[in-house]
Design a protein around this motif. Structure first.
Motif, PDB file in Angstrom:
ATOM      1  N   ILE A  48       0.907  -1.154   0.000  1.00 43.29           N
ATOM      2  CA  ILE A  48       0.000   0.000   0.000  1.00 43.29           C
ATOM      3  C   ILE A  48       0.938   1.193   0.000  1.00 43.29           C
ATOM      4  O   ILE A  48       1.818   1.290   0.864  1.00 43.29           O
ATOM      5  CB  ILE A  48      -0.917   0.015   1.237  1.00 43.29           C
ATOM      6  CG1 ILE A  48      -1.796  -1.238   1.259  1.00 43.29           C
ATOM      7  CG2 ILE A  48      -1.745   1.295   1.283  1.00 43.29           C
ATOM      8  CD1 ILE A  48      -2.579  -1.437   2.532  1.00 43.29           C
ATOM      9  N   SER A  49       0.804   2.083  -0.950  1.00 42.97           N
ATOM     10  CA  SER A  49       1.824   3.113  -1.110  1.00 42.97           C
ATOM     11  C   SER A  49       1.849   4.151   0.013  1.00 42.97           C
ATOM     12  O   SER A  49       2.911   4.667   0.335  1.00 42.97           O
ATOM     13  CB  SER A  49       1.711   3.786  -2.467  1.00 42.97           C
ATOM     14  OG  SER A  49       0.461   4.391  -2.625  1.00 42.97           O
ATOM     15  N   SER A  50       0.711   4.478   0.624  1.00 48.59           N
ATOM     16  CA  SER A  50       0.720   5.435   1.738  1.00 48.59           C
ATOM     17  C   SER A  50      -0.630   5.430   2.441  1.00 48.59           C
ATOM     18  O   SER A  50      -1.597   4.824   1.974  1.00 48.59           O
ATOM     19  CB  SER A  50       1.050   6.848   1.252  1.00 48.59           C
ATOM     20  OG  SER A  50      -0.071   7.460   0.663  1.00 48.59           O
ATOM     21  N   ILE A  52      -2.798   7.734   2.548  1.00 44.53           N
ATOM     22  CA  ILE A  52      -3.878   8.365   1.784  1.00 44.53           C
ATOM     23  C   ILE A  52      -4.293   7.546   0.562  1.00 44.53           C
ATOM     24  O   ILE A  52      -5.245   7.924  -0.117  1.00 44.53           O
ATOM     25  CB  ILE A  52      -3.533   9.817   1.403  1.00 44.53           C
ATOM     26  CG1 ILE A  52      -2.242   9.904   0.599  1.00 44.53           C
ATOM     27  CG2 ILE A  52      -3.447  10.682   2.653  1.00 44.53           C
ATOM     28  CD1 ILE A  52      -1.889  11.306   0.144  1.00 44.53           C
ATOM     29  N   THR A  53      -3.622   6.434   0.302  1.00 43.04           N
ATOM     30  CA  THR A  53      -4.045   5.579  -0.807  1.00 43.04           C
ATOM     31  C   THR A  53      -4.781   4.332  -0.329  1.00 43.04           C
ATOM     32  O   THR A  53      -5.130   3.480  -1.137  1.00 43.04           O
ATOM     33  CB  THR A  53      -2.848   5.152  -1.674  1.00 43.04           C
ATOM     34  OG1 THR A  53      -1.956   4.350  -0.894  1.00 43.04           O
ATOM     35  CG2 THR A  53      -2.127   6.353  -2.243  1.00 43.04           C
ATOM     36  N   LEU A  54      -5.017   4.227   0.977  1.00 41.59           N
ATOM     37  CA  LEU A  54      -5.788   3.100   1.491  1.00 41.59           C
ATOM     38  C   LEU A  54      -7.160   3.066   0.825  1.00 41.59           C
ATOM     39  O   LEU A  54      -7.772   4.108   0.592  1.00 41.59           O
ATOM     40  CB  LEU A  54      -5.987   3.229   3.003  1.00 41.59           C
ATOM     41  CG  LEU A  54      -4.795   2.863   3.877  1.00 41.59           C
ATOM     42  CD1 LEU A  54      -4.984   3.423   5.278  1.00 41.59           C
ATOM     43  CD2 LEU A  54      -4.598   1.364   3.914  1.00 41.59           C
ATOM     44  N   GLU A  55      -7.623   1.867   0.543  1.00 40.69           N
ATOM     45  CA  GLU A  55      -8.943   1.685  -0.057  1.00 40.69           C
ATOM     46  C   GLU A  55      -9.858   0.980   0.931  1.00 40.69           C
ATOM     47  O   GLU A  55      -9.399   0.394   1.912  1.00 40.69           O
ATOM     48  CB  GLU A  55      -8.808   0.875  -1.343  1.00 40.69           C
ATOM     49  CG  GLU A  55      -7.957   1.585  -2.384  1.00 40.69           C
ATOM     50  CD  GLU A  55      -7.761   0.774  -3.651  1.00 40.69           C
ATOM     51  OE1 GLU A  55      -8.260  -0.379  -3.723  1.00 40.69           O
ATOM     52  OE2 GLU A  55      -7.103   1.289  -4.564  1.00 40.69           O
ATOM     53  N   ASP A  58      -9.062  -2.350   2.244  1.00 42.42           N
ATOM     54  CA  ASP A  58      -7.908  -2.468   3.139  1.00 42.42           C
ATOM     55  C   ASP A  58      -8.270  -2.293   4.608  1.00 42.42           C
ATOM     56  O   ASP A  58      -7.386  -2.338   5.469  1.00 42.42           O
ATOM     57  CB  ASP A  58      -6.847  -1.414   2.769  1.00 42.42           C
ATOM     58  CG  ASP A  58      -6.290  -1.602   1.381  1.00 42.42           C
ATOM     59  OD1 ASP A  58      -6.069  -2.762   0.977  1.00 42.42           O
ATOM     60  OD2 ASP A  58      -6.068  -0.577   0.691  1.00 42.42           O
ATOM     61  N   LEU A  89       4.021  11.364   4.801  1.00 39.27           N
ATOM     62  CA  LEU A  89       3.313  11.432   3.522  1.00 39.27           C
ATOM     63  C   LEU A  89       4.071  12.337   2.557  1.00 39.27           C
ATOM     64  O   LEU A  89       4.874  13.166   2.966  1.00 39.27           O
ATOM     65  CB  LEU A  89       1.898  11.992   3.722  1.00 39.27           C
ATOM     66  CG  LEU A  89       0.977  11.175   4.624  1.00 39.27           C
ATOM     67  CD1 LEU A  89      -0.280  11.973   4.933  1.00 39.27           C
ATOM     68  CD2 LEU A  89       0.630   9.857   3.987  1.00 39.27           C
ATOM     69  N   LYS A  96       7.928   4.492  -0.625  1.00 37.64           N
ATOM     70  CA  LYS A  96       6.510   4.604  -0.964  1.00 37.64           C
ATOM     71  C   LYS A  96       5.765   3.315  -0.622  1.00 37.64           C
ATOM     72  O   LYS A  96       5.254   2.601  -1.481  1.00 37.64           O
ATOM     73  CB  LYS A  96       6.335   4.966  -2.447  1.00 37.64           C
ATOM     74  CG  LYS A  96       7.085   6.224  -2.860  1.00 37.64           C
ATOM     75  CD  LYS A  96       6.766   7.422  -1.992  1.00 37.64           C
ATOM     76  CE  LYS A  96       7.485   8.658  -2.497  1.00 37.64           C
ATOM     77  NZ  LYS A  96       7.698   9.671  -1.524  1.00 37.64           N
ATOM     78  N   HIS A  97       5.756   3.008   0.661  1.00 32.71           N
ATOM     79  CA  HIS A  97       5.046   1.854   1.211  1.00 32.71           C
ATOM     80  C   HIS A  97       4.556   2.307   2.579  1.00 32.71           C
ATOM     81  O   HIS A  97       5.342   2.830   3.380  1.00 32.71           O
ATOM     82  CB  HIS A  97       6.014   0.669   1.361  1.00 32.71           C
ATOM     83  CG  HIS A  97       5.378  -0.607   1.801  1.00 32.71           C
ATOM     84  ND1 HIS A  97       5.278  -1.697   0.962  1.00 32.71           N
ATOM     85  CD2 HIS A  97       4.820  -0.985   2.978  1.00 32.71           C
ATOM     86  CE1 HIS A  97       4.697  -2.694   1.613  1.00 32.71           C
ATOM     87  NE2 HIS A  97       4.407  -2.277   2.842  1.00 32.71           N
TER      88      HIS A  97
END
Length: 109
Positions: A48-50, A52-55, A58, A89, A96-97
């Protein structure tokens, strides 16, 4: 540094780490280049890149990650009287993890 040190090095076993706590989906270990006297990193094993990119998919993984962070933070606090938990961030995030730092003490200089 690689774009994703955690996937490329740690999770692939290229860089050996001193594990603090591991679950099926999360790894917490002592930082390989600590900035604080106590410096532990907690990462999901899934890329997961960060933060703020959690979906939405997840959410269960995030709860497991937070449980590990909570347990490690409690351990550090018990041993040292306090701790900080932080994530970075954007430009502050070298790798970027998604990863969290559980730290104690003044930064090493």
């Amino acid at each position: 540094m690689t774009e994703d040190f955690y996937c490329d090095e740690v999770l692939n076993g290229k860089t050996k780490v001193n594990k603090v706590l591991e679950t099926e989906n999360v790894l917490a270990y002592y930082h390989t280049k600590p900035f604080w006297p106590v410096h532990i990193v907690a990462i999901p094993k899934k890329h997961i890149s960060s933060l703020i990119t959690l979906e939405e998919g997840d959410n269960e993984l995030l709860l497991e990650l937070l449980d590990v962070i909570k347990e490690v933070a409690a351990m550090v606090t018990k041993e040292n009287g306090s701790c900080r938990v932080l994530t970075n961030l954007g430009d502050y995030q070298d790798s970027k993890h998604l990863h969290w730092h559980i730290v104690w003490g003044d930064p090493l200089r």
